[in-house]
Structures are given as C-alpha cells and as structure tokens.
Scaffold this motif. Structure first.
Motif, short mmCIF file in Angstrom:
data_model
loop_
_atom_site.label_atom_id
_atom_site.label_comp_id
_atom_site.label_asym_id
_atom_site.label_seq_id
_atom_site.Cartn_x
_atom_site.Cartn_y
_atom_site.Cartn_z
N VAL A 48 0.88 -1.16 0.00
CA VAL A 48 0.00 0.00 0.00
C VAL A 48 0.92 1.21 0.00
CG1 VAL A 48 -1.73 1.31 1.30
CG2 VAL A 48 -1.83 -1.20 1.25
N ALA A 49 0.74 2.10 -0.97
CA ALA A 49 1.60 3.27 -1.10
C ALA A 49 0.97 4.48 -0.43
CB ALA A 49 1.88 3.56 -2.57
N ILE A 120 -2.68 1.06 -4.34
CA ILE A 120 -2.41 -0.30 -3.87
C ILE A 120 -1.69 -1.04 -4.99
CG2 ILE A 120 -4.36 -0.36 -2.28
CD1 ILE A 120 -5.79 -2.20 -4.33
N CYS A 121 -0.86 -1.97 -4.63
CA CYS A 121 -0.12 -2.76 -5.61
C CYS A 121 -0.45 -4.24 -5.39
CB CYS A 121 1.37 -2.54 -5.47
SG CYS A 121 2.37 -3.57 -6.58
N ILE A 122 -0.92 -4.86 -6.47
CA ILE A 122 -1.28 -6.28 -6.42
C ILE A 122 -0.41 -7.03 -7.43
CG2 ILE A 122 -3.13 -7.97 -6.70
CD1 ILE A 122 -5.10 -5.64 -6.21
N GLU A 123 0.13 -8.15 -7.01
CA GLU A 123 0.95 -8.96 -7.90
C GLU A 123 0.06 -9.74 -8.87
OE1 GLU A 123 3.37 -11.46 -5.42
OE2 GLU A 123 4.50 -9.74 -4.62
N VAL A 124 0.56 -9.93 -10.08
CA VAL A 124 -0.10 -10.78 -11.08
C VAL A 124 0.93 -11.76 -11.61
CG1 VAL A 124 -1.87 -9.10 -11.74
CG2 VAL A 124 0.30 -9.13 -12.96
N GLY A 165 -12.28 4.45 -8.11
CA GLY A 165 -11.58 5.55 -7.45
C GLY A 165 -10.24 5.19 -6.84
N VAL A 166 -9.79 3.97 -7.02
CA VAL A 166 -8.51 3.53 -6.45
C VAL A 166 -7.48 3.39 -7.56
CG1 VAL A 166 -7.32 1.67 -5.20
CG2 VAL A 166 -9.67 2.28 -4.60
#
Length: 173
Positions: A48-49, A120-124, A165-166
């Motif tokens: 989370v940035a 937010i950063c999610i891995e793929v 909105g994210v």
C-alpha cells in the motif's frame, strides 16, 4: 391428559438428535459456464503506497516510533518519486515523496497537504496477459507499456476512474 401428553412429547422432542444442514458451494458447470479460464491471476497484495510531504518524518515515524524495519530512501527518476519501504509480516508500506518538478506525487500532495494513501499494488502472474485482458475490458492504463518499478519488476498502473476511485498498480510476480 392432553397436557401431560404435550409435556412428554415436548421432552421427547427436546432429546431428539438434530442434524444441522450444511450447504456447500459447488463449482459446477452452471456457475462457471460461459466463463473462460483466466490466462492471468491476481496474486497477493504487494504494498500500500502512502504519499508523504516529509519523507524523513514519515520514515522516522515507522522506524523509530512504531519499530518497523524501514529501507533507505531510493530515488526512482523514471517514476518521479523517492521510495521507502516499511516491511510488514505479510506485505509492505511504500512511502512516496516527490522527485523532480514533474512528479505525479507533487500533484497528489497539492490536493492532500498532509499526504495519504496513494495506491495499492497487487501482484499478477502474467502482467502482459493482464494488460491485454484488461484493455479488452475497457480498463484504461496510465502508460502505453509496463515499466520497471521499485522492486525491479514490470508494473502497470490502472486508471482510478475505472477501478472505483482507487489507483491500482499491477506488478509482475
């Protein structure tokens, strides 16, 4: 007599064994029918940035007051930010501070003087497939191609207007 019979029946019912009914989710063809198997999959939350107006103060807060394991500040000129990572047990916090006049974080901090959650950063598991698939679903990207992010892996930012909105960052796992 009827009252006595009722009490006996009531007692008998009280001791009768009740077997609870358990509903189970079935992934039968009816629920998945018509949906192709995904080529790419979401992974874990990477970080989370948080945009911060004072990087030294924020770093000190997480390191000195909360006792967190905090990295050194790393400049990322291609992204226009300095980053500091706070290691957590299952994810990280990324502290972001502007680097250069054209930093996207500068604009964010103009609107949010005290800072705040930026993305937010999610891995793929396959970032190229994810980008292709999401573009086909009319999800806008903030750049034409993925770039190398803070972890040395390919990243792509999705437009927040298409993500409730994210600002979402996808990172190759």
């Amino acid at each position: 007599m009827a009252a006595v019979l009722w009490k006996v029946t009531g007692v008998a019912n009280h001791f009768r064994k009740v077997v609870p009914t358990v509903r189970r989710l079935s992934l039968s063809a009816s629920l998945t029918q018509g949906r192709p198997s995904p080529v790419w999959k979401l992974g874990r939350l990477n970080h989370v940035a948080i945009a911060v107006p004072n990087l030294e103060k924020a770093t000190s807060f997480y390191r000195d007051l909360l006792g967190g394991h905090v990295s050194e500040a790393v400049p990322l000129p291609d992204h226009g930010v300095y980053t500091v990572f706070v290691e957590l047990g299952n994810t990280k916090l990324e502290l972001l501070h502007p680097l250069g006049e054209k930093s996207p974080i500068s604009g964010f901090l103009e609107k949010n003087k005290a800072g705040g959650m930026h993305h937010i950063c999610i891995e793929v598991n396959d970032i190229h497939s994810a980008i292709t698939d999401l573009k086909a679903k009319n999800i806008r990207m903030l750049s034409s191609e993925p770039r190398i992010g803070a972890h040395g892996k390919l990243v792509m930012f999705l437009h927040p207007k298409d993500c409730d909105g994210v600002l979402v960052e996808l990172e190759q796992a």
